[in-house]
Structures are given as structure tokens and as C-alpha cells.
Design an enzyme around this catalytic site. Sequence first.
Site, PDB file in Angstrom:
ATOM      1  N   ILE A  13       0.828  -1.205   0.000  1.00 46.26           N
ATOM      2  CA  ILE A  13       0.000   0.000   0.000  1.00 46.26           C
ATOM      3  C   ILE A  13       0.862   1.255   0.000  1.00 46.26           C
ATOM      4  O   ILE A  13       0.560   2.229  -0.703  1.00 46.26           O
ATOM      5  CB  ILE A  13      -0.979   0.001   1.193  1.00 46.26           C
ATOM      6  CG1 ILE A  13      -1.959  -1.178   1.064  1.00 46.26           C
ATOM      7  CG2 ILE A  13      -1.753   1.318   1.255  1.00 46.26           C
ATOM      8  CD1 ILE A  13      -2.762  -1.204  -0.231  1.00 46.26           C
ATOM      9  N   ARG A  79      12.121   1.581  14.201  1.00 47.63           N
ATOM     10  CA  ARG A  79      11.113   0.586  14.559  1.00 47.63           C
ATOM     11  C   ARG A  79       9.963   1.186  15.367  1.00 47.63           C
ATOM     12  O   ARG A  79       8.828   0.735  15.270  1.00 47.63           O
ATOM     13  CB  ARG A  79      11.754  -0.554  15.354  1.00 47.63           C
ATOM     14  CG  ARG A  79      12.676  -1.433  14.522  1.00 47.63           C
ATOM     15  CD  ARG A  79      13.170  -2.632  15.306  1.00 47.63           C
ATOM     16  NE  ARG A  79      13.994  -3.486  14.459  1.00 47.63           N
ATOM     17  CZ  ARG A  79      13.524  -4.437  13.656  1.00 47.63           C
ATOM     18  NH1 ARG A  79      12.219  -4.656  13.608  1.00 47.63           N
ATOM     19  NH2 ARG A  79      14.341  -5.166  12.914  1.00 47.63           N
ATOM     20  N   SER A 121      -3.886   3.112   6.931  1.00 51.11           N
ATOM     21  CA  SER A 121      -4.345   2.432   5.714  1.00 51.11           C
ATOM     22  C   SER A 121      -4.854   1.030   6.027  1.00 51.11           C
ATOM     23  O   SER A 121      -4.475   0.048   5.388  1.00 51.11           O
ATOM     24  CB  SER A 121      -3.204   2.354   4.690  1.00 51.11           C
ATOM     25  OG  SER A 121      -2.184   1.486   5.162  1.00 51.11           O
ATOM     26  N   CYS A 153      -9.920  -2.070   1.974  1.00 50.41           N
ATOM     27  CA  CYS A 153     -10.268  -2.018   0.553  1.00 50.41           C
ATOM     28  C   CYS A 153     -11.673  -2.562   0.325  1.00 50.41           C
ATOM     29  O   CYS A 153     -12.436  -2.034  -0.498  1.00 50.41           O
ATOM     30  CB  CYS A 153      -9.250  -2.804  -0.272  1.00 50.41           C
ATOM     31  SG  CYS A 153      -9.015  -4.515   0.255  1.00 50.41           S
ATOM     32  N   THR A 154     -12.042  -3.607   1.069  1.00 46.85           N
ATOM     33  CA  THR A 154     -13.361  -4.213   0.882  1.00 46.85           C
ATOM     34  C   THR A 154     -14.462  -3.312   1.417  1.00 46.85           C
ATOM     35  O   THR A 154     -15.526  -3.183   0.795  1.00 46.85           O
ATOM     36  CB  THR A 154     -13.408  -5.593   1.546  1.00 46.85           C
ATOM     37  OG1 THR A 154     -12.368  -6.416   0.988  1.00 46.85           O
ATOM     38  CG2 THR A 154     -14.744  -6.271   1.303  1.00 46.85           C
ATOM     39  N   ASN A 184      -0.288 -10.480   1.403  1.00 47.30           N
ATOM     40  CA  ASN A 184       0.922 -10.866   2.136  1.00 47.30           C
ATOM     41  C   ASN A 184       0.640 -11.486   3.497  1.00 47.30           C
ATOM     42  O   ASN A 184       1.563 -11.967   4.156  1.00 47.30           O
ATOM     43  CB  ASN A 184       1.844  -9.654   2.315  1.00 47.30           C
ATOM     44  CG  ASN A 184       2.734  -9.428   1.108  1.00 47.30           C
ATOM     45  OD1 ASN A 184       3.098 -10.362   0.413  1.00 47.30           O
ATOM     46  ND2 ASN A 184       3.076  -8.173   0.852  1.00 47.30           N
ATOM     47  N   THR A 211     -13.677 -11.627   7.292  1.00 53.61           N
ATOM     48  CA  THR A 211     -13.554 -10.225   6.899  1.00 53.61           C
ATOM     49  C   THR A 211     -14.445  -9.409   7.814  1.00 53.61           C
ATOM     50  O   THR A 211     -15.567  -9.825   8.126  1.00 53.61           O
ATOM     51  CB  THR A 211     -13.941  -9.976   5.438  1.00 53.61           C
ATOM     52  OG1 THR A 211     -13.874  -8.560   5.174  1.00 53.61           O
ATOM     53  CG2 THR A 211     -15.345 -10.450   5.117  1.00 53.61           C
ATOM     54  N   ARG A 234     -10.520 -16.052  -0.303  1.00 49.23           N
ATOM     55  CA  ARG A 234      -9.264 -15.651  -0.930  1.00 49.23           C
ATOM     56  C   ARG A 234      -8.987 -16.582  -2.116  1.00 49.23           C
ATOM     57  O   ARG A 234      -9.053 -17.808  -1.978  1.00 49.23           O
ATOM     58  CB  ARG A 234      -8.120 -15.717   0.085  1.00 49.23           C
ATOM     59  CG  ARG A 234      -8.261 -14.728   1.250  1.00 49.23           C
ATOM     60  CD  ARG A 234      -8.100 -13.290   0.779  1.00 49.23           C
ATOM     61  NE  ARG A 234      -8.164 -12.346   1.881  1.00 49.23           N
ATOM     62  CZ  ARG A 234      -7.115 -11.899   2.554  1.00 49.23           C
ATOM     63  NH1 ARG A 234      -5.899 -12.328   2.252  1.00 49.23           N
ATOM     64  NH2 ARG A 234      -7.259 -11.030   3.530  1.00 49.23           N
ATOM     65  N   ASN A 317      -8.074  -4.244  -5.281  1.00 47.37           N
ATOM     66  CA  ASN A 317      -7.947  -4.083  -3.834  1.00 47.37           C
ATOM     67  C   ASN A 317      -6.704  -3.303  -3.407  1.00 47.37           C
ATOM     68  O   ASN A 317      -6.642  -2.797  -2.293  1.00 47.37           O
ATOM     69  CB  ASN A 317      -7.965  -5.445  -3.136  1.00 47.37           C
ATOM     70  CG  ASN A 317      -7.073  -6.467  -3.799  1.00 47.37           C
ATOM     71  OD1 ASN A 317      -7.425  -7.016  -4.847  1.00 47.37           O
ATOM     72  ND2 ASN A 317      -5.924  -6.725  -3.214  1.00 47.37           N
TER      73      ASN A 317
END
Length: 336
Positions: A13, A79, A121, A153-154, A184, A211, A234, A317
Amino acid sequence: MTIRVGINGFGRIGRNYFRALLEQGADIEIVAVNDLGDTATTAHLLKYDTILGRLKAEVSHTEDTITVDGKTIKVLSERNPADIPWGELGVDIVIESTGIFTKKADAEKHIAGGAKKVLISAPAKDEDITIVMGVNQDKYDPANHHVISNASCTTNCVAPMAKVLDENFGIVKGLMTTVHAYTNDQRILDFPHKDLRRARAAAENIIPTTTGAAKATALVLPQLKGKLDGIAMRVPVPTGSATDLVVELQREVTKDEVNAAFKKAADDGDLKGILFYTEDAIVSSDITGDPASCTFDSSLTMVQEGKSVKILGWYDNEWGYSNRLVDLTVFVGNQL
């Protein structure tokens, strides 16, 4: 006013966001990127992308910078968000795209470091507000909303669909299935994962999983709280997904009425440029690189006994979501 942005996490992203703002020509300056990878890898993955292709820009790097078409960007490797000197760098907005610091208590460390706003995000926890562009950006309060989630995104796909249906016909209840590209968070080959299904090879299986997108829709459309739920499937594609939404409406409708409502929403109003409408017989690869949050597939609309309706919306997505993140940056940045 040019909006000065820092990106924390330069993964899928983060890099898609960078490409999207270049393509949009948005008045955004990327001041710095914080990522644990070395600059050679960071520059290479920005320049070359399996899905989007080669970046149409000159990219080079030094030990602590990357340069894109002559613009040099500082690269940090901290970090802890609290250790990133956003204030010294003059950053206005931080894009929190590590996928790790999604709790408000963690994300607001960027503000302690000098940033004015943080855009997460991903779905977040205890955030000041979740915004889906085209749906509820009018609820944004610059004085009180500092840690902002761009949802998932969904959710960015299903919320516009739910908005159109609810505003025009009223939703009683509904169930959603997102047919989603692998990400990922899955395994390329069978390997342990806390979700036993996601532990299986992503490119070789259809993988049912969870989800929160349907329930999260209530964060931006509160009148739908408790009315929507769903699952994800998926599938073995790297990007290009679809949301299948089945709802019971408050009144009887026809297929033509449903499609007409979506056509109108796509052509005019808050969803213009966010919701696309198609009558073509498309497949998932056809929406790769599509900037829409949702491309409504009118040919697949079904109506059963008047009140039961099934619709489908396509979305890239990664790319669609990243374009909304750019839009949200501009929206928030213009009110600093």
C-alpha cells in the site's frame, strides 16, 4: 498549499500510494519514508512492480535517500513510531501503512513526533473516525479527528454499494462475500499461521476466511449497524477482487430500478469517480489498475420476489484503495 507527507511502511500500500499520487498529480510532497528495508531494495521495489509494471520515472538511491525524477526523499529506519522526527522534517500528515500500528495509542505517536494528522491504511481500533470517501467524509471534524482510518479495501467497495441501496430502497439486512485476491498475510506454500486456512498455499487454493468489512460498514453508515455480515474467499490472483452483496430491501424493486440507482450514483454526486458503472462482461484482470473503489457490474444484478437483491462490485484491492488514500490525504490536508 502543498501537503507534506511522511509514509511509515513502504510495502504494497505504501508504494501503491506513492504511485497513485504521482499519477493523480496531487499537490502532495513525500518528504520522508520510514521502512526497515535498505534503500536499494526500497528503490528497486518502487521502480519495478509485478502488477503495475515499471514506474514511469527515474529512480535512484543513496544510503539514506531515494530520488524520483529529481525529487529526493529522506529514508529512515526506525522501529518505534515515537522515534521518527516528523516535526523536524516538517511533515503534516503521516500515512501509517505498516499494518502494525493500527491502534490509536500507537498511531498517535506520530503526532507526538510532530505530525498533525495520521491516516491509517487499514481498519483501526479506537481511531477518532473511519472515513470512506464518497460515503461519510462530511462527518470529518478537523478540530477533533486526528487519527483517521481509511477503512479496508473491501469496506471501500461495499460501503458505496450499501449506501446506494439504503438511500434508494432501504436495507433490512444483508450478507456479503468478498472474492478477494491473496495478500501478504497468506502463505506462498503451506506454513503455520494463526488462521489455519490462511496457512495453506495462497496460489493453489480457494481459501475461506474472515472479513470485518461488512460490519465495518456500520462505522460509516451507522444506520446499518447489526444489519450486515460476511465472509471472504481468498482466491489465486495477485489483485482484482469482487464483492457479492445480497440484501433484503424494505420495498419491492426491479432489476432496472436497482441498476438505474447505481448508474445515477456513478454519474453524479459524492460517489462520482469513486463508484464506476459497467454493462460490459468483465473479469477480474479487467479492473487491474482501476482507480475506482467499486465498479458496479449491472449485468449481474438479480432480484428475487421483489425484495431480495443480489449485486456485485469489482475492485482493484490495492490500486483503488490507494487512490482513495490519496483522496483522503488531499481532503484532510486542505483543512489543516
